[in-house]
Motif scaffolding. Sequence first.
Motif, PDB file in Angstrom:
ATOM      1  N   VAL A   1       0.772  -1.185  -0.037  1.00 44.90           N
ATOM      2  CA  VAL A   1      -0.172  -0.152  -0.063  1.00 44.90           C
ATOM      3  C   VAL A   1       0.866   1.334  -0.180  1.00 44.90           C
ATOM      4  O   VAL A   1       0.575   2.050  -0.798  1.00 44.90           O
ATOM      5  N   VAL A   2       1.860   1.342   0.820  1.00 43.14           N
ATOM      6  CA  VAL A   2       2.723   2.298   1.055  1.00 43.14           C
ATOM      7  C   VAL A   2       3.556   2.579  -0.355  1.00 43.14           C
ATOM      8  O   VAL A   2       3.473   3.663  -0.826  1.00 43.14           O
ATOM      9  N   GLY A   3       3.896   1.361  -0.875  1.00 45.76           N
ATOM     10  CA  GLY A   3       4.709   1.444  -2.136  1.00 45.76           C
ATOM     11  C   GLY A   3       3.836   1.935  -3.365  1.00 45.76           C
ATOM     12  O   GLY A   3       4.256   2.786  -4.220  1.00 45.76           O
ATOM     13  N   ALA A   4       2.703   1.703  -3.481  1.00 44.15           N
ATOM     14  CA  ALA A   4       1.431   1.943  -4.332  1.00 44.15           C
ATOM     15  C   ALA A   4       1.492   3.393  -4.109  1.00 44.15           C
ATOM     16  O   ALA A   4       1.236   4.310  -5.322  1.00 44.15           O
ATOM     17  N   ILE A   5       1.167   3.917  -3.120  1.00 40.09           N
ATOM     18  CA  ILE A   5       1.014   5.425  -2.997  1.00 40.09           C
ATOM     19  C   ILE A   5       2.149   6.104  -3.344  1.00 40.09           C
ATOM     20  O   ILE A   5       2.140   7.157  -4.088  1.00 40.09           O
ATOM     21  N   ALA A   6       3.391   5.719  -3.006  1.00 39.89           N
ATOM     22  CA  ALA A   6       4.586   6.561  -3.212  1.00 39.89           C
ATOM     23  C   ALA A   6       4.695   6.498  -4.748  1.00 39.89           C
ATOM     24  O   ALA A   6       5.156   7.353  -5.380  1.00 39.89           O
ATOM     25  N   PHE A   7       4.497   5.384  -5.252  1.00 40.26           N
ATOM     26  CA  PHE A   7       4.587   5.207  -7.018  1.00 40.26           C
ATOM     27  C   PHE A   7       3.846   6.024  -7.586  1.00 40.26           C
ATOM     28  O   PHE A   7       3.965   6.683  -8.601  1.00 40.26           O
TER      29      PHE A   7
END
Length: 462
Positions: free
Chosen positions: A364-370
């Motif tokens: 989730v954090v990776g998807a938001i950052a991406f």
Amino acid sequence: METTVMETFGVISLLPVLVVIVTAIFTKRAMESLVLGTFVAAIILEGGGWWSAWFDFALQEIGNSAYYIIMFGMFGAMIRVLDKSGSALGFADVGAKVANSRKKTSIFTWLLGIIIFVEDYLNALGVGVAMQRLTDKWKISREFLAFVVNSTGAAVCILVPFSSWGVLYAAQIDNVGILEGVSGFQAYVRAIPFMLYAWAAVIVVPLFSLGILPLFGPMKKAEARAQETGRVFPDYYYITNEAGEEVLTTGLSSDVKPSSALNFIIPMLMLIVVAVATNDIVLAVILASVTCFAMLLVQKRMTLGEFADHIVEGFKDMLYVTMLVLAAFILQNFNDALGLTPFIINSVMNILSPGLFPAITFLVVGAIAFSTGSFWGVAAISFPIILPLAVALGVNPYLAIGAVAAGTSFGSHACLYSDAVTVTCAATGLKNIDYARTSIPLIMVPMVIGILAYLVVGFAMA
């Protein structure tokens, strides 16, 4: 305020990001895709008055980003000075004594990226400029150079607690105040072994470089092109002039003679020392540029007028880069106004379990950052939500910290319009879309490793 925003926009807050990603894939143009995404966000936010809202957001961001405008401009100026004076070429001649083969050059680039761990901008600028000549000599594609450079950017910076990333994240953990008797710095250090994606991202680079992991997809084609034809840039960077000669439309100068390697090494050391001492990358790059000029002036290799011209031309060189980053920042501000990050985090809360928690957090954090190109901001929002939830579920809080940090590292590594990717591309002479097309498939390798590792560790520690 966040609750109201989420209730108002909900899943619609995803639309601007989706527009950016889909448009970039089909048009292969990052700037236009970002601007279109901001237009969509403004329409969602204000409806009929969207243009006025967009203009207000743009003006506010331009006013707030003077620091970045100067920073990118001075990056361009320093690159110009190091290039036109022959300093970069002099360093390449010295480096060639160590990096005397294709594989050694690639590994040397990787090691240099690990050594310059203080700040990801500093990493990209120093390594990208330093290694252009050497990697060109051994017919290593600029796409692979950019992949190596950015793989040792944020990934290394979060693994070292004394970097700009480590210091900021430690402060954010302190602010949450959930870990009694443990400082934010201590908590961050204990979380480093759990930053599994970052470890994987750093380790896969030499595996690709040595051929232990075979290259695939567009990167494999880029490397084949470089080795077979000598074209280190994508084909469309080359044109045929009136004399029938093939001419490269970008890259460092080919008509300069090498100067002393010290003209490169001493300014770079100045850059690193000042950046560490003051935590001010703009001051560091200005002093490094002035130091380089002073050395060249004494050697009668550059006049004051030439130096001033390089400053102006350097700012021109970085105009597209600056505009791209400003557009990404404007999109981030719209995403914040639409409540994108809290919406996504709250949407997955109901499916969390202790075993799945680390993997879901990373995803989730990776998807938001991406999607947003925002890393420190995403971490600032995520830590106050993720850490209390981890404690409530009985999840090791250091594992949770590691998953959040690794997720932001993935975003910095993979997002085609992130500031880290933009600086990397500027330092290696590429366009962002070239980086995305070739590097993202390779980045999926450490991402999959990270997800599997978080699943294993999550259930093992549950």
